[in-house]
Structure formats: C-alpha cells, structure tokens
Design a protein around this motif. Structure first.
Motif, PDB file in Angstrom:
ATOM      1  N   SER A 140       0.829  -1.211   0.000  1.00  0.00           N
ATOM      2  CA  SER A 140       0.000   0.000   0.000  1.00  0.00           C
ATOM      3  C   SER A 140       0.858   1.253   0.000  1.00  0.00           C
ATOM      4  CB  SER A 140      -0.932   0.000   1.218  1.00  0.00           C
ATOM      5  OG  SER A 140      -1.867  -1.051   1.138  1.00  0.00           O
ATOM      6  N   GLU A 141       1.927   1.221   0.784  1.00  0.00           N
ATOM      7  CA  GLU A 141       2.833   2.370   0.840  1.00  0.00           C
ATOM      8  C   GLU A 141       3.494   2.598  -0.514  1.00  0.00           C
ATOM      9  OE1 GLU A 141       4.575   5.410   3.353  1.00  0.00           O
ATOM     10  OE2 GLU A 141       2.904   4.024   3.609  1.00  0.00           O
ATOM     11  N   LEU A 142       3.895   1.515  -1.164  1.00  0.00           N
ATOM     12  CA  LEU A 142       4.520   1.638  -2.477  1.00  0.00           C
ATOM     13  C   LEU A 142       3.525   2.172  -3.501  1.00  0.00           C
ATOM     14  CD1 LEU A 142       7.117   1.112  -4.105  1.00  0.00           C
ATOM     15  CD2 LEU A 142       6.222  -1.154  -4.629  1.00  0.00           C
ATOM     16  N   GLN A 143       2.264   1.712  -3.421  1.00  0.00           N
ATOM     17  CA  GLN A 143       1.237   2.232  -4.323  1.00  0.00           C
ATOM     18  C   GLN A 143       1.142   3.750  -4.221  1.00  0.00           C
ATOM     19  OE1 GLN A 143      -2.620  -0.249  -4.809  1.00  0.00           O
ATOM     20  NE2 GLN A 143      -1.890  -0.725  -2.765  1.00  0.00           N
ATOM     21  N   ARG A 144       1.103   4.225  -2.985  1.00  0.00           N
ATOM     22  CA  ARG A 144       0.943   5.662  -2.775  1.00  0.00           C
ATOM     23  C   ARG A 144       2.113   6.441  -3.348  1.00  0.00           C
ATOM     24  NH1 ARG A 144       1.549   8.144   3.057  1.00  0.00           N
ATOM     25  NH2 ARG A 144       3.702   7.999   2.345  1.00  0.00           N
ATOM     26  N   ASP A 145       3.320   5.848  -3.257  1.00  0.00           N
ATOM     27  CA  ASP A 145       4.518   6.569  -3.672  1.00  0.00           C
ATOM     28  C   ASP A 145       4.781   6.498  -5.165  1.00  0.00           C
ATOM     29  OD1 ASP A 145       4.967   7.287  -1.080  1.00  0.00           O
ATOM     30  OD2 ASP A 145       6.474   5.745  -0.678  1.00  0.00           O
ATOM     31  N   THR A 146       4.153   5.545  -5.867  1.00  0.00           N
ATOM     32  CA  THR A 146       4.507   5.361  -7.274  1.00  0.00           C
ATOM     33  C   THR A 146       3.747   6.255  -8.232  1.00  0.00           C
ATOM     34  OG1 THR A 146       2.962   3.513  -7.359  1.00  0.00           O
ATOM     35  CG2 THR A 146       5.278   2.976  -7.028  1.00  0.00           C
ATOM     36  N   THR A 147       2.559   6.707  -7.849  1.00  0.00           N
ATOM     37  CA  THR A 147       1.802   7.534  -8.792  1.00  0.00           C
ATOM     38  C   THR A 147       0.835   8.432  -8.041  1.00  0.00           C
ATOM     39  OG1 THR A 147       0.597   7.472 -10.897  1.00  0.00           O
ATOM     40  CG2 THR A 147      -0.125   5.940  -9.171  1.00  0.00           C
ATOM     41  N   SER A 148       0.249   9.369  -8.749  1.00  0.00           N
ATOM     42  CA  SER A 148      -0.663  10.331  -8.134  1.00  0.00           C
ATOM     43  C   SER A 148      -2.085   9.786  -8.112  1.00  0.00           C
ATOM     44  CB  SER A 148      -0.639  11.648  -8.915  1.00  0.00           C
ATOM     45  OG  SER A 148      -1.170  11.463 -10.220  1.00  0.00           O
ATOM     46  N   ALA A 149      -2.911  10.396  -7.288  1.00  0.00           N
ATOM     47  CA  ALA A 149      -4.313   9.982  -7.202  1.00  0.00           C
ATOM     48  C   ALA A 149      -5.019  10.141  -8.545  1.00  0.00           C
ATOM     49  CB  ALA A 149      -5.022  10.806  -6.128  1.00  0.00           C
TER      50      ALA A 149
END
Length: 393
Positions: free
Chosen positions: A298-307
């Motif tokens: 989940s943390e990696l998801q948040r850091d890889t791209t914008s909302a």
C-alpha cells in the motif's frame, strides 16, 4: 544471512521481508517508520541529515519536522528505547540522527547490484526513467503499474524479483509514464504510447537482441513490441498477463460491475488518501501475504503515482486488447500464471497460450498476482524462467 538483513543486539532488520524481529519475534512498525529505521541502519555510524532522511523516505512530498520526529520516536520505541535514553538512534543536534548500535551482521559487499538511473525522452516529450542492473546477457522488462526503480530495492514486494532477474543477466527496466521516477503529468496514457516508450528505452540502452519479460498489463505491451520487432526479441516471457483488459473481456453484468468497482475504489480511495482503499488492491494482488506486506504494498502504491493517474491507469488497462496481435508472435514464449490469481483469472493465461504459437503455459500453485519470496511457487517460477532464458543465451 539474506542479502538484505542486518543484525544488531537481539534485533534483526530484514529489508527483503520488510520485517523487524527481536529474538525471532516480529515487531510491528508502520511502513514509514520501517523506512526511516532502514535508512539509518544502512548508514550506521554516519550522521544522516534531516533533509537527506526526508528526501529518502518521503521524496518530493512535503512533510513537517514534527512528522519526522514522530517517526524517529516510533523507531526508538520499536528498538526498546524508553524515552529517557537514546541507545540506538542518537540525535545530532541541529543536524540529524545517527544509528549508533554496532552491526553484528550486514549484507555482504556487492550483494545489491549497482544500478545507474538514467532518462530518455519519448516522442511526445515525456521523460522516462530507466535503470540497468547486473551483468550477463540482456533481459528487458516491460514496465507495469506500481513500479519505482529506486524504491523497489527496499520493497519486500519486488526486491526478490530484482535479485533473481539480475543474478545472471543485465536487467533493463523502467518506470512507465505517469509512474515512479518518470514524468507524472503526461498528456497521453494510451496503449500505443506505452509501446513507443518501450521502444524508446530499448534504443536508449542500445541492446540489439534480447528476451523480453512482461508482467500483468506489461505483458500486452511486450506482445505488441515483439510483433513489431521480431528481429530484436529472441524469447518472450509473460507472467500474470492477459490479451484483453477487464472491460473488453467482461461477458456478464457481474464482471462489468467488478471492472467498474476498480475505478470507483481508486477514484474515492486515492483522492481521500485513505489507506483502507489502497488495502483493497493490496489484498487482491497479494491475498496470501502477511499484513506487514500489505502495508508495504500500500505504501509503495501511494509513492509510485498520483491519485489522478490511478483512475486513468485502470481505465486504459481495462481497454487493452492484443488478441489480434498475439497470434503474430514468432519467438518462443513462456507463460506463467498463478492458479488462484484474483486480478487476472487463469482462463486469461489459457487464452494467451492458445493465441500465441510456440508458447508453453506453466501454472503455479499460488493466489498471488505478484509472487512472494517465501511461497512454494517462487522457486518453481525462477527455475523454469532460468531454464527458458538459458536457451535464449
């Protein structure tokens, strides 16, 4: 010792598994706390400036000094500091922090293959970040969603993949447009642009003939590239891939509803910044993983791209259709598929195997879309992959 584990006192910090253990027992820490601790341990004995630590853990996102201070306090608590002493993480007043506990065992020198991050420019001006790692015959990996070519080395989701792929090969990989270290704000998210991005990276690196690996929606990009450049792709490897995206292959109302649910969860969840919504994707991609791995994913998801990009990604991926291209693949092809994959059903792999001439399907006893290091399917995957790539070499 594993390639990414540190021991100090009765603690073990395992970067590969994303775990902190004390006397063999798991110590729960939040993902950002783990990242702070990992960075300090990797630089043990050195004073790490606050600005350096903020850049390493949070990147370009603005966070306050109080946020960093709270993560340091949490890291100290996890290591048993009682608040009155700083036996593990010392504050260097006015500068930063230093990890002062002697390291009993650490990763061997050179175990992390060095990588050099470079950029190339796509035809429409988008800057694409790529990395070359390891030594040996080339292996090119088409980009997939949720990658970050820098952060992946400390991610328990991807680190074992990189170690395995770069062990005997010169691994070329990149962050797709809108993701990771590549440009986030891009005009075109379409499939043709993604195939052109792979062409751009391959030309920038200068490899002539190579096996090509495509994971998830990266498989469709790899198929399209292999058809356009049969003189360059010697072997094709597909894992968790599909010929038709969720919107294209939906045959029932239930399947169409599931595809739309992806978009709605992304639209609501990422915009709110609520980790519970990102956890929805984590448990689908890695249903058999542990809660700490879900947190890391989940943390990696948040850091890889914008909302804003998440919905665009999912909408484009759902409309992929290379079913007309797949029969035109001319190189030997190996297809991997987890039998219980919740993101890409097994029938999609069987469809690919039927469409691509001279292909072989390997079904893996797993439910994970991204194979984990400690599951039985992982050594089966690596052995089959290396046997196949050996014939390419």
């Amino acid at each position: 010792m594993p390639a990414a584990a540190y021991r100090f006192g009765d603690f073990e910090l395992d970067l590969g598994r994303y775990e902190l253990r004390r006397a063999g027992q798991l110590v729960h820490v939040e993902p950002q706390v783990f990242e702070v601790l990992a960075y300090l341990v990797r630089h043990h004995g050195q004073t790490v400036l606050k600005t350096e630590l903020l850049d390493a853990v949070w990147g370009s996102r603005y966070v306050s000094d109080s946020t960093l201070t709270s993560r340091i306090k949490a890291a100290r608590r996890a290591l048993g500091d009682d608040g009155h002493r700083q036996s593990a993480i010392a504050t260097v007043h006015g500068r930063g922090y230093r990890f002062v506990v002697p390291i009993d065992a650490a990763p061997g020198p050179g175990r992390d293959p060095p990588q050099e991050i470079r950029y190339c420019v796509a035809a429409d001006g988008v800057h694409l970040a790529y990395a070359v790692t390891g030594e040996g015959p080339p292996l090119v990996k088409a980009a997939n969603w949720l990658t970050h070519i820098d952060r992946e080395w400390t991610s328990p989701v991807w680190r074992h993949w990189l170690e395995a792929l770069a062990e005997r090969h010169t691994l070329v990989r990149y962050d797709e447009r809108g993701c990771g270290l590549s440009d986030r704000e891009v005009p075109d998210f379409g499939f043709e642009a993604r195939v052109a991005d792979l062409e751009c990276v391959v030309d920038a690196v200068g490899v002539e003939r190579f096996p090509l690996l495509g994971l998830s929606q990266g498989g469709a990009v790899a198929i399209a590239y292999a058809v356009r450049h049969p003189e360059r792709v010697t072997h094709l490897v597909l894992a968790g891939a599909f010929a038709r995206g969720r919107f294209v292959r939906a045959e029932t109302e239930e399947e169409r509803a599931e595809a739309l649910l992806d978009l709605e969860v992304a639209r609501v969840g990422w915009c709110r910044g609520d980790s519970a919504f990102r956890q929805f994707f984590a448990t689908q991609f890695l249903p058999d993983a542990s809660p700490p791995l879900w947190d890391a994913f989940s943390e990696l998801q948040r850091d890889t791209t914008s909302a804003g990009n998440v919905v665009r990604f999912l909408d484009e991926f759902g409309r992929i259709d290379v079913s007309d291209l797949a029969p035109r693949v001319r190189c030997p092809t190996l297809i991997f598929q987890s039998r219980g994959d919740l993101r890409v059903p097994e029938k999609q792999a069987r469809e690919l195997a039927a469409l691509i001439p001279n292909s072989r399907l390997v079904l893996l006893d797993s439910r994970n879309h991204i194979l984990m290091r400690d599951e039985p399917a992982w050594p089966v995957f690596t052995a089959e992959l290396e046997r196949f790539l050996a014939s390419a070499a």
